[in-house]
Every structure is written in structure tokens, then in C-alpha cells.
Design an enzyme around this catalytic site. Structure first.
Site, PDB file in Angstrom:
ATOM      1  N   ARG A 178      14.132 -14.511   4.270  1.00 42.09           N
ATOM      2  CA  ARG A 178      13.299 -14.330   3.599  1.00 42.09           C
ATOM      3  C   ARG A 178      13.478 -15.346   2.264  1.00 42.09           C
ATOM      4  O   ARG A 178      12.229 -15.934   1.785  1.00 42.09           O
ATOM      5  CB  ARG A 178      13.131 -13.146   2.957  1.00 42.09           C
ATOM      6  CG  ARG A 178      11.950 -12.789   2.051  1.00 42.09           C
ATOM      7  CD  ARG A 178      11.567 -11.166   1.609  1.00 42.09           C
ATOM      8  NE  ARG A 178      10.511 -11.138   0.681  1.00 42.09           N
ATOM      9  CZ  ARG A 178       9.892  -9.895   0.550  1.00 42.09           C
ATOM     10  NH1 ARG A 178      10.483  -8.956   0.920  1.00 42.09           N
ATOM     11  NH2 ARG A 178       8.824 -10.008  -0.466  1.00 42.09           N
ATOM     12  N   ASN A 189       5.812  -8.113   9.840  1.00 45.02           N
ATOM     13  CA  ASN A 189       4.890  -9.165   9.341  1.00 45.02           C
ATOM     14  C   ASN A 189       5.637 -10.499  10.159  1.00 45.02           C
ATOM     15  O   ASN A 189       6.523 -10.580  10.596  1.00 45.02           O
ATOM     16  CB  ASN A 189       5.037  -9.321   8.105  1.00 45.02           C
ATOM     17  CG  ASN A 189       4.200  -8.521   7.216  1.00 45.02           C
ATOM     18  OD1 ASN A 189       3.080  -8.274   7.555  1.00 45.02           O
ATOM     19  ND2 ASN A 189       4.662  -7.964   5.886  1.00 45.02           N
ATOM     20  N   TYR A 227      -3.423 -11.424  -1.403  1.00 44.79           N
ATOM     21  CA  TYR A 227      -3.091 -12.762  -0.586  1.00 44.79           C
ATOM     22  C   TYR A 227      -4.384 -13.961  -0.566  1.00 44.79           C
ATOM     23  O   TYR A 227      -3.975 -15.114  -0.427  1.00 44.79           O
ATOM     24  CB  TYR A 227      -3.008 -12.242   0.832  1.00 44.79           C
ATOM     25  CG  TYR A 227      -1.689 -11.440   1.027  1.00 44.79           C
ATOM     26  CD1 TYR A 227      -0.301 -12.075   1.277  1.00 44.79           C
ATOM     27  CD2 TYR A 227      -1.869 -10.220   0.984  1.00 44.79           C
ATOM     28  CE1 TYR A 227       0.735 -11.115   1.345  1.00 44.79           C
ATOM     29  CE2 TYR A 227      -0.620  -9.353   1.147  1.00 44.79           C
ATOM     30  CZ  TYR A 227       0.409  -9.771   1.239  1.00 44.79           C
ATOM     31  OH  TYR A 227       1.692  -8.949   1.246  1.00 44.79           O
TER      32      TYR A 227
END
Length: 436
Positions: A90, A144, A241
């Protein structure tokens, strides 16, 4: 009823357990199987989960396993919440794009593509194992990028549905502003996963969005990181987002001045595991709120209960377009309100979508098609094409540069890249927790 959680060693799992315990009347569960390849994390989280259930007087037992097929055997529903490569991957997803002047985010833009490349083959491999052990189970994808992963699962023939917490988060936020029970609020939620807008907010069937924007516009705008004037002019509420699209350059400037989110989450996870190791700990720690994923447990309970015939409901989920948005192919996975029951989810009718929204939706949907192909089949050209198609990238030299960097950074989790071939094979290294 047996429920299985793939990625059960995630530090987020106690949030799910808390919701299952509180909402036991909606969804009676007899066994919760936590499945994870990391025995240390799995033992800590399972112990914490068992103590939480005991404190709540919930009769369900916690079981653990490292094998998805064996652990999910006999389950009626399987939740998938994994992160291939853990927080280290990540961190790369959030920082590498910034080096090229692009938004650094783990589900949007280049970072989202990097995650999809690592994740789709792993989830499909797990789903095949689950399908053999629990052929009638529903697979509920939290992992995700949810839209791309859910589409891959559906294309492979699995009984799958995707779930995100954006819609339920808005429902709860609007209900709090109105002083109303969340069950009285329904949303006209439209778009793709992590690319959605609230076009209508109904309280007992009455439109209240204009009043919300008038009376609480600044507060709502702050929560999504956009100007209140923009929300009032558009007459809708974009998800957080959309900030990456509407304020791209400002976000990049901010991100370059702040530590990546991955660093903060890694620190929170370390502290949470210390709490879970305490044999006296038996309540959800307040620190877990900083981990992200608010209301996922409530959304999951509602969805599972509806799919298993306990309480059919109108819910926002990720599912096939099936003609709902006429400007998209039927096979595209969209995120809209649907009627959910034992036979699955059916999208509810949607009023016409204006070009300001439909254009961006179609653009990102085209990128997601290419991203899925790159994740399934590998190859630098496919990765480059996906980046070239993304509205946040869209430049040939930038796409080629990013593709080379992403492939090199993710080589340990991309067998086709390590082997120098085009076809992808499956890497099953996972680390629990895909939530923001």
C-alpha cells in the site's frame, strides 16, 4: 449459520465481530470461520473475537484455518477482505504515483491499478477453492478495488456481490444532520465503486437534499474535501473519492507535504495487535475507528441477511449493470441501489444521468475493463493501456513510465512479470484487511 471471513487475521475483523454481536437478531450466526495465512495475526484476532462474542453473550463460536477451502466448508456466506502485499505494498501504491505527479491513492488512479494487478488473481484463486467447499455460498467482496474485483468474480461464474461503505456512511451522516433514524433515509446513489454521487436524499420519501445543502453545506463539503459552493451549484454530493478528480493538482500538492496514509495505518495496526494480545481485552477498541471502514459491519449484516432470506432489503451494492445505465455495457459492475433477496440483487430503475456524471463514469468504466484484462493476463502493454485510459493519467509517456515502475515495484506479486511472460499465474500471499 456459518459465516467465513477470508483475511480474518485483519486488525479490522473485530469491527465486523462487534456488528455481528450487536445485530444478532437480524443475522443469527452459529459459527464464524476466520481464515488467514498468518498464524500469529490469526491467533490474536481470533482470541479477541471470541472474547468479544462471549462478553456480548453471543452463542457463535470462532474457528480458524489457513486454507480458504477447508475453512469455508459449509459456509452460507464468505466475506473477502484481503490485502496482497500488506501495508508495504500500500505504501508503494500511495507514493510511487506521486513521483510522477499523479494522485497517490490505493484504489484510485495508478495505485488502484497496482492493487488490482496484485489482487484479482489471488481473489479468483481463493474463490475457486471456496466454490468447491461451499458451492452455494455467496461471496461478498470487500476487497478493493471492489468494482474490478467483483467484475472478475462474476465473469468467472461465482455467486458474488461487492460491498462498499460509502453509501451507508452518507446515510448515517445525513440521518445525524436531520436528527432521524437512518432507516428512514434512502439515497439516489449512482456511479462506480469509489466514483459515486448522491443525487437525492429522501426522508420518509420526501426530498431533503436541497435543505441539507442549504443548512449544512459547509459541513458536508468538508467531509468530502470539496468546496460547498460546488456542491450547491451541482445540487448533489460527490463521494470523497471525487476529490481526486475534481481537485487533482491540489490533492497532489497536499500529499507531497504529508506522510502516506499507509504509514498511519501500519502504526494503528501495530497498536491494535498489542491490544488484541491482551487476554483481558474483550471490547472493540476506540483506536479501531482510525483504521477506517466505518459501518462495514452493519452493511455486511444487512446484505447477508437479505441474501439468505432473513430480511430482503433495498441496499446499495456492486453488481452487473444489466441495462441500468444505458451508456455502459451490461457486463459492467456499477454501484447503485438494488433490491436484494435470496435470488441475488436486482438494480432498481435509475433516472437519466447527466453528461457531467455519465462522461466520467463511462471513462473510468473503460479503464476498469482494461485494468481487469491486465490483472488477468499480465503484460506491460496491457498495464500501459489501462493507465493511458485512466482520466487521471491519460498521457502516453506518463503511462509508459508509470507502467514500468509499477511492474518493477510489484514484481514479487506478479508472477508473469517475474517470469517475463504475458500469462498470469496466481500468487496466494495475502495479508488480511483491504479496507481504507
Amino acid at each position: 449459520m456459518k459465516l467465513a471471513v477470508i483475511g480474518g487475521g485483519s486488525t479490522y475483523t473485530p469491527e465486523l465481530i462487534d456488528g455481528f454481536a450487536r445485530l444478532r437478531d437480524t443475522l443469527p450466526i452459529g459459527e464464524i470461520a476466520l481464515i488467514d495465512p498468518d498464524p500469529h495475526r490469526l491467533a490474536l484476532v481470533a482470541g479477541m473475537s471470541a472474547r468479544m462474542l462471549a462478553r456480548a453473550g453471543h452463542p457463535a463460536r470462532i474457528t480458524t484455518d489457513s486454507d480458504p477451502g477447508r475453512g469455508a466448508a459449509g459456509a452460507q456466506a464468505v466475506l473477502v477482505q484481503l490485502r496482497v502485499g500488506g501495508q508495504a505494498a500500500r505504501h508503494v501504491d500511495e507514493t510511487l504515483p506521486l513521483d510522477c505527479g499523479c494522485v497517490g491513492q490505493e484504489t484510485t488512479g495508478a495505485g488502484g491499478l497496482a492493487k488490482a494487478l496484485r489482487t484479482v488473481p489471488v481473489v479468483l484463486d481463493i474463490a475457486e477453492r471456496v466454490a468447491k467447499a461451499a458451492p452455494d455460498a455467496w461471496i461478498i467482496d470487500f476487497t478493493n478495488p471492489v468494482g474490478i474485483v467483483t467484475r472478475a468474480l462474476l465473469d468467472a461464474g461465482h455467486r458474488a456481490i461487492g460491498l462498499c461503505n460509502v453509501a451507508i456512511g452518507f446515510q448515517r451522516r445525513f440521518a445525524a444532520l436531520l436528527g432521524a433514524d437512518p432507516g428512514r433515509i434512502s439515497l439516489d446513489h449512482i456511479g462506480l465503486n469509489h466514483l459515486t454521487w448522491e443525487r437525492s436524499v429522501l426522508l420518509d420519501g420526501r426530498e431533503v437534499l436541497p435543505g441539507l445543502l442549504e443548512g449544512h453545506g459547509e459541513e458536508i463539503a468538508a467531509s468530502v474535501g470539496l468546496p460547498a459552493a460546488l456542491l450547491r451549484r451541482l445540487g448533489l454530493v460527490p463521494s470523497y473519492y471525487l476529490r481526486y478528480f475534481y481537485e487533482h493538482d491540489a490533492v497532489v500538492a497536499e500529499q507531497r507535504q504529508a506522510p502516506p496514509r499507509a504509514a498511519a495505518v501500519a502504526e494503528i495496526e501495530s497498536r491494535l495487535l498489542e491490544i488484541y494480545a491482551d487476554p483481558a481485552a474483550d471490547t472493540k477498541p476506540g483506536l479501531l475507528a482510525g483504521r477506517g471502514g466505518a459501518y462495514y459491519s452493519e452493511a455486511a449484516v444487512d446484505l447477508i441477511a437479505a441474501l439468505l432470506g432473513q430480511a430482503p432489503a433495498r441496499l446499495v451494492v456492486n453488481l452487473r449493470n444489466a441495462g441500468t445505465l444505458p451508456f455502459l455495457p451490461d457486463e459492467t459492475v456499477i454501484e447503485v441501489p438494488a433490491q436484494v433477496g435470496p435470488d441475488g440483487a436486482v438494480p432498481l430503475p435509475i433516472r437519466p444521468v447527466p453528461p457531467l456524471l455519465s462522461g466520467l463514469i463511462a471513462h473510468v468504466a473503460a479503464y476498469e475493463d482494461l485494468a481487469r484484462e491486465a490483472a488477468l493476463h499480465g503484460g506491460a502493454d496491457r498495464v500501459t493501456d489501462a493507465l493511458l485510459a485512466h482520466p487521471l493519467i491519460g498521457q502516453a509517456s506518463l503511462a509508459a513510465d508509470l507502467a514500468a515502475r509499477l511492474i518493477e515495484a510489484g514484481r514479487d506479486h506478479l508472477p508473469w512479470a517475474a517470469a517475463g511472460t504475458v500469462d498470469s499465474t496466481v500468487d496466494s500471499t495475502v495479508d488480511g484487511g483491504s479496507l481504507p
